[in-house]
Design a protein around this motif. Structure first.
Motif, PDB file in Angstrom:
ATOM      1  N   VAL A 143     -12.330 -37.231 -45.402  1.00 26.27           N
ATOM      2  CA  VAL A 143     -12.610 -38.023 -44.427  1.00 26.27           C
ATOM      3  C   VAL A 143     -11.904 -38.741 -44.804  1.00 26.27           C
ATOM      4  O   VAL A 143     -11.314 -39.643 -43.364  1.00 26.27           O
ATOM      5  N   VAL A 144     -11.474 -39.419 -45.742  1.00 26.23           N
ATOM      6  CA  VAL A 144     -10.700 -40.566 -45.378  1.00 26.23           C
ATOM      7  C   VAL A 144      -9.300 -40.679 -44.969  1.00 26.23           C
ATOM      8  O   VAL A 144      -7.958 -41.275 -44.535  1.00 26.23           O
ATOM      9  N   TYR A 145      -8.790 -38.865 -46.009  1.00 29.16           N
ATOM     10  CA  TYR A 145      -7.840 -38.374 -45.300  1.00 29.16           C
ATOM     11  C   TYR A 145      -6.880 -38.412 -43.862  1.00 29.16           C
ATOM     12  O   TYR A 145      -6.308 -38.584 -43.322  1.00 29.16           O
ATOM     13  N   THR A 146      -8.563 -38.280 -43.232  1.00 30.16           N
ATOM     14  CA  THR A 146      -8.342 -37.972 -42.303  1.00 30.16           C
ATOM     15  C   THR A 146      -8.039 -38.497 -41.581  1.00 30.16           C
ATOM     16  O   THR A 146      -7.367 -39.342 -40.205  1.00 30.16           O
ATOM     17  N   LEU A 147      -8.529 -39.894 -41.280  1.00 28.23           N
ATOM     18  CA  LEU A 147      -8.506 -40.755 -41.108  1.00 28.23           C
ATOM     19  C   LEU A 147      -7.490 -41.347 -40.858  1.00 28.23           C
ATOM     20  O   LEU A 147      -6.813 -42.294 -40.165  1.00 28.23           O
ATOM     21  N   TRP A 148      -6.570 -41.689 -41.991  1.00 27.33           N
ATOM     22  CA  TRP A 148      -5.254 -41.900 -42.363  1.00 27.33           C
ATOM     23  C   TRP A 148      -4.413 -41.246 -41.852  1.00 27.33           C
ATOM     24  O   TRP A 148      -3.775 -41.805 -41.129  1.00 27.33           O
ATOM     25  N   GLN A 149      -4.362 -40.023 -41.621  1.00 28.65           N
ATOM     26  CA  GLN A 149      -3.915 -39.159 -40.159  1.00 28.65           C
ATOM     27  C   GLN A 149      -3.241 -39.633 -39.149  1.00 28.65           C
ATOM     28  O   GLN A 149      -2.564 -39.892 -38.419  1.00 28.65           O
ATOM     29  N   LEU A 150      -4.719 -40.145 -38.261  1.00 30.34           N
ATOM     30  CA  LEU A 150      -5.108 -40.193 -37.137  1.00 30.34           C
ATOM     31  C   LEU A 150      -4.613 -41.671 -37.358  1.00 30.34           C
ATOM     32  O   LEU A 150      -4.211 -41.922 -36.050  1.00 30.34           O
ATOM     33  N   VAL A 151      -4.779 -42.397 -37.763  1.00 35.12           N
ATOM     34  CA  VAL A 151      -3.884 -43.989 -37.995  1.00 35.12           C
ATOM     35  C   VAL A 151      -2.692 -43.856 -37.850  1.00 35.12           C
ATOM     36  O   VAL A 151      -2.349 -44.991 -36.413  1.00 35.12           O
ATOM     37  N   GLY A 152      -2.443 -43.045 -38.266  1.00 34.68           N
ATOM     38  CA  GLY A 152      -0.622 -42.594 -39.007  1.00 34.68           C
ATOM     39  C   GLY A 152       0.077 -42.265 -36.597  1.00 34.68           C
ATOM     40  O   GLY A 152       0.542 -42.474 -36.351  1.00 34.68           O
ATOM     41  N   TRP A 153      -0.863 -41.074 -36.280  1.00 37.24           N
ATOM     42  CA  TRP A 153      -0.423 -41.138 -35.414  1.00 37.24           C
ATOM     43  C   TRP A 153      -1.070 -41.878 -34.033  1.00 37.24           C
ATOM     44  O   TRP A 153      -0.300 -41.725 -33.297  1.00 37.24           O
ATOM     45  N   PHE A 154      -2.074 -42.835 -34.101  1.00 35.74           N
ATOM     46  CA  PHE A 154      -2.192 -43.600 -33.532  1.00 35.74           C
ATOM     47  C   PHE A 154      -0.883 -44.242 -33.279  1.00 35.74           C
ATOM     48  O   PHE A 154      -0.842 -45.425 -31.749  1.00 35.74           O
ATOM     49  N   GLY A 155      -1.175 -44.998 -34.164  1.00 35.61           N
ATOM     50  CA  GLY A 155       0.052 -45.978 -34.390  1.00 35.61           C
ATOM     51  C   GLY A 155       1.544 -45.857 -33.623  1.00 35.61           C
ATOM     52  O   GLY A 155       2.187 -46.315 -32.887  1.00 35.61           O
ATOM     53  N   LEU A 156       1.860 -44.350 -33.983  1.00 29.04           N
ATOM     54  CA  LEU A 156       3.338 -43.577 -33.807  1.00 29.04           C
ATOM     55  C   LEU A 156       3.273 -43.296 -31.948  1.00 29.04           C
ATOM     56  O   LEU A 156       4.198 -43.765 -31.286  1.00 29.04           O
ATOM     57  N   ILE A 157       2.320 -42.747 -31.648  1.00 21.50           N
ATOM     58  CA  ILE A 157       1.849 -42.784 -30.265  1.00 21.50           C
ATOM     59  C   ILE A 157       2.247 -43.749 -29.170  1.00 21.50           C
ATOM     60  O   ILE A 157       2.386 -43.721 -28.245  1.00 21.50           O
ATOM     61  N   GLY A 159       2.879 -46.548 -30.069  1.00 19.47           N
ATOM     62  CA  GLY A 159       4.135 -47.904 -30.066  1.00 19.47           C
ATOM     63  C   GLY A 159       4.713 -46.924 -29.251  1.00 19.47           C
ATOM     64  O   GLY A 159       6.331 -47.588 -28.797  1.00 19.47           O
ATOM     65  N   PHE A 160       4.982 -45.559 -29.436  1.00 20.32           N
ATOM     66  CA  PHE A 160       6.328 -45.053 -28.941  1.00 20.32           C
ATOM     67  C   PHE A 160       6.050 -45.684 -27.069  1.00 20.32           C
ATOM     68  O   PHE A 160       7.152 -45.835 -26.674  1.00 20.32           O
ATOM     69  N   ILE A 161       4.872 -46.114 -26.453  1.00 22.74           N
ATOM     70  CA  ILE A 161       4.626 -46.326 -25.169  1.00 22.74           C
ATOM     71  C   ILE A 161       4.807 -48.089 -24.563  1.00 22.74           C
ATOM     72  O   ILE A 161       4.425 -48.010 -23.923  1.00 22.74           O
ATOM     73  N   GLY A 162       4.825 -48.619 -25.732  1.00 15.85           N
ATOM     74  CA  GLY A 162       4.940 -49.970 -25.930  1.00 15.85           C
ATOM     75  C   GLY A 162       3.664 -50.827 -26.458  1.00 15.85           C
ATOM     76  O   GLY A 162       3.653 -51.725 -26.006  1.00 15.85           O
ATOM     77  N   ALA A 163       2.765 -50.001 -26.234  1.00 15.79           N
ATOM     78  CA  ALA A 163       1.363 -50.994 -27.185  1.00 15.79           C
ATOM     79  C   ALA A 163       1.417 -52.101 -27.973  1.00 15.79           C
ATOM     80  O   ALA A 163       2.087 -51.594 -29.560  1.00 15.79           O
ATOM     81  N   ALA A 204      10.836 -42.645 -38.829  1.00 20.22           N
ATOM     82  CA  ALA A 204       9.673 -42.516 -37.105  1.00 20.22           C
ATOM     83  C   ALA A 204       9.337 -43.795 -36.832  1.00 20.22           C
ATOM     84  O   ALA A 204       8.557 -43.509 -35.743  1.00 20.22           O
ATOM     85  N   SER A 205       9.889 -44.651 -36.687  1.00 20.78           N
ATOM     86  CA  SER A 205       9.697 -46.170 -36.429  1.00 20.78           C
ATOM     87  C   SER A 205      10.903 -46.170 -35.673  1.00 20.78           C
ATOM     88  O   SER A 205      11.153 -46.785 -34.992  1.00 20.78           O
ATOM     89  N   THR A 206      11.747 -45.505 -35.253  1.00 22.89           N
ATOM     90  CA  THR A 206      12.485 -45.739 -34.128  1.00 22.89           C
ATOM     91  C   THR A 206      11.935 -44.671 -33.486  1.00 22.89           C
ATOM     92  O   THR A 206      12.182 -45.284 -32.032  1.00 22.89           O
ATOM     93  N   LEU A 207      10.957 -44.561 -33.284  1.00 22.81           N
ATOM     94  CA  LEU A 207      10.128 -43.802 -32.058  1.00 22.81           C
ATOM     95  C   LEU A 207       9.126 -44.673 -31.704  1.00 22.81           C
ATOM     96  O   LEU A 207       8.129 -45.139 -30.787  1.00 22.81           O
ATOM     97  N   ALA A 208       7.976 -45.401 -33.087  1.00 22.67           N
ATOM     98  CA  ALA A 208       7.558 -46.163 -32.633  1.00 22.67           C
ATOM     99  C   ALA A 208       7.475 -48.324 -31.909  1.00 22.67           C
ATOM    100  O   ALA A 208       6.998 -48.098 -31.404  1.00 22.67           O
ATOM    101  N   LEU A 209       8.374 -47.709 -32.882  1.00 22.96           N
ATOM    102  CA  LEU A 209       8.823 -49.831 -32.436  1.00 22.96           C
ATOM    103  C   LEU A 209      10.993 -49.201 -31.625  1.00 22.96           C
ATOM    104  O   LEU A 209      10.865 -50.112 -31.705  1.00 22.96           O
ATOM    105  N   ARG A 210      10.031 -48.168 -30.348  1.00 26.04           N
ATOM    106  CA  ARG A 210      11.433 -48.050 -29.433  1.00 26.04           C
ATOM    107  C   ARG A 210      10.613 -49.060 -29.005  1.00 26.04           C
ATOM    108  O   ARG A 210      10.554 -49.522 -28.217  1.00 26.04           O
ATOM    109  N   GLY A 211      12.724 -50.051 -28.694  1.00 28.99           N
ATOM    110  CA  GLY A 211      12.948 -50.945 -27.576  1.00 28.99           C
ATOM    111  C   GLY A 211      12.323 -52.698 -28.062  1.00 28.99           C
ATOM    112  O   GLY A 211      12.581 -53.794 -27.732  1.00 28.99           O
TER     113      GLY A 211
END
Length: 255
Positions: A143-157, A159-163, A204-211
């Protein structure tokens, strides 16, 4: 049932149900016919009446015909709702198709031995770190590993839209992942595993920190300088006091 449609040419615009309820059977209808035939004749009469001037279908057709010239703000509300619903359905279809393509691409990449081994250099130490530090918790390591993946996807997506919050989450998540790889990786390959994790996180940060720019923003708020206009000439006005009026009275000399 009353219609909420706007009047056309100052007249009430009945809807289709009003026409069906108010339209009498055709005059040539036989009284001996069954109820179904009379109902069909009434429906046909109501259909024809709705296409006449001021009818329900005629009004809708006029609104649809005038929509390109009216624009978004002046077109009918039902056309706006139809366009919005069509756009939402198109976005859902595109997202579903993109998700299938993305999933297929990941499966192909994961199927290759080189990609799976490269991902295992980062993923296996993180799994081991989570398993070691969740033994005393009431939650399982999966469950912790799944939460780790979800947090990573949240930060990537996000961050890509500029949040901003998602970008902060992505930075903290990446730093924690690199520390977990450094802590749980084998001692002989700890440096290489950590370096691969840092490279993957940077790419991956080139997408998450775009702009995002580290250059400071300087705002110079200076008052606007008046424009020099030589054609305007300002002449000072000089007011000369008027002389005192002469008096005819003669004052005798005082002793």
């Amino acid at each position: 049932m009353q219609s909420d449609d706007k009047p056309i040419n100052g007249q009430h615009n009945p809807n289709l149900l009003d026409l069906l309820a108010q339209t009498p059977p055709p005059p040539d209808a036989d009284l001996n016919k069954d109820h179904g035939a009379k109902r069909f004749a009434q429906l046909r009469t109501g259909w024809n009446a709705s296409w006449e001037q001021g009818g329900f279908l005629h009004g809708r057709w006029e609104e649809l015909r005038q929509a390109p010239q009216a624009g978004w703000h002046l077109m009918a509300n039902w056309i706006k709702a139809l366009l919005i619903l069509t756009g939402v359905c198109a976005v859902i279809i595109l997202l579903d198709t993109a998700g299938d393509i993305f999933d297929t691409t990941l499966n192909r990449l994961a199927g290759t031995s080189a990609a799976s081994e490269l991902w295992g250099v980062v993923d296996n130490p993180i799994r081991a770190y989570i398993a070691q530090h969740t033994t005393a918790l009431t939650i399982s390591s999966s469950v912790v590993y799944t939460l780790w993946q979800l947090v990573g996807w949240f930060g990537l997506i996000g961050g890509f839209i500029g949040a901003t919050g998602a970008r902060i989450t992505w930075t903290c998540w990446g730093a924690a992942s690199v520390l977990a790889v450094w802590s749980a990786a084998p001692a002989d390959g700890r440096t290489v595993a950590t370096g691969i994790a840092v490279l993957a996180w940077t790419i991956a940060s080139t997408l998450a920190l775009r702009g995002l720019s580290l250059r400071p923003v300087v705002n110079n708020f200076l008052p606007p300088t008046p424009a020099f206009q030589p054609q305007i000439e300002i002449r000072p006005e000089i007011h000369t006091p008027a002389p005192a009026p002469a008096s005819d009275e003669v004052h005798p000399p005082q002793r």
